[in-house]
Enzyme design. Sequence first.
Site, mmCIF file in Angstrom:
data_model
loop_
_atom_site.group_PDB
_atom_site.id
_atom_site.type_symbol
_atom_site.label_atom_id
_atom_site.label_comp_id
_atom_site.label_asym_id
_atom_site.label_seq_id
_atom_site.Cartn_x
_atom_site.Cartn_y
_atom_site.Cartn_z
ATOM 1 N N SER A 146 0.912 0.875 -6.243
ATOM 2 C CA SER A 146 0.560 1.283 -4.889
ATOM 3 C C SER A 146 -0.895 1.770 -4.822
ATOM 4 O O SER A 146 -1.811 0.983 -5.108
ATOM 5 C CB SER A 146 1.547 2.350 -4.394
ATOM 6 O OG SER A 146 1.423 2.554 -3.009
ATOM 7 N N ASP A 222 9.930 -4.306 0.247
ATOM 8 C CA ASP A 222 9.091 -3.109 0.266
ATOM 9 C C ASP A 222 8.835 -2.679 1.709
ATOM 10 O O ASP A 222 8.364 -3.467 2.533
ATOM 11 C CB ASP A 222 7.767 -3.428 -0.436
ATOM 12 C CG ASP A 222 6.914 -2.208 -0.726
ATOM 13 O OD1 ASP A 222 6.786 -1.347 0.159
ATOM 14 O OD2 ASP A 222 6.363 -2.130 -1.833
ATOM 15 N N HIS A 255 9.773 -0.288 -2.897
ATOM 16 C CA HIS A 255 8.506 0.297 -3.349
ATOM 17 C C HIS A 255 8.714 1.349 -4.438
ATOM 18 O O HIS A 255 7.798 2.109 -4.739
ATOM 19 C CB HIS A 255 7.798 0.951 -2.145
ATOM 20 C CG HIS A 255 6.327 1.200 -2.335
ATOM 21 N ND1 HIS A 255 5.386 0.190 -2.373
ATOM 22 C CD2 HIS A 255 5.621 2.360 -2.489
ATOM 23 C CE1 HIS A 255 4.184 0.710 -2.527
ATOM 24 N NE2 HIS A 255 4.295 2.023 -2.621
#
Length: 281
Positions: A146, A222, A255
Amino acid sequence: MERTEHHASFGGRQEVWRHASSTLGCEMKVGVYLPPAALRGERCPVLYWLSGLTCTEQNFITKGGAQPHAAQHGLIVIAPDTSPRGSAAADDPAYDLGQGAGFYLDATQAPWAAHFRMEDYVVHELPAWVEQHFPAGGRRGIFGHSMGGHGALTLALRHPGRYASVSAFSPIVAPCQVPWGQKAFAAYLGEDENAWAAHDAVSLIATARERLPLLVDQGEADEFLFTQLRPELLQAACTSAGHPLTLRMRPGYHHSYYFIASFIGEHVAFHADALVPVRSA
């Protein structure tokens, strides 16, 4: 420096160290995994992991599942915190700015510039510290998730020759074009969007001086895929520039660290191929 944790793990040892950072002007905690080869005194390549928003050094070392793979391939794995810490460092009530959200760049704007110098810390001070105190060889790889995926890609692109391999999970590939990046960049770098582009992987690809292959895994489920991550922009930039990219879209994955742990072995093996010298029979 002080060792605050040490745990036997897959024949090696997972440690956490605290050290004073002159770059950040505060104490930093760093996860250090030493594979069995390092405990035997062998010099090992080093793989640097950069975590995402809200994380500390703990998230990856407790949930990522990298230790057995690092042990197998003989890699030291370094997992620093995501920002400067402490009462002297500026902060913000929001989760996506300030402590826990350093974005792996050197801030130029008050009040952040005094401490938020995560690029200099990760690229220069941290490796110098690692190579002084641990049996680390000279070859380095970098990966992350991320915000940390953004950091891994941009630091590799901005510092050609510094890393032999780079990969990312769910990276923020175009921070100039998404809310997370726009908010952080405006705060840390000011309103000049040319300064922002220097820390944006999609922008950097066009002028990259090194064609280091990129490996990216992205979950199709995600929750941030369409609003914050935009992997299709990285694919288009790499196609246009002829930059090598393997983008793997993974059905059903979100995620989270469940996603990371599912494919961490493949990423560590990818880095090992670039970092570990081939031994002749």
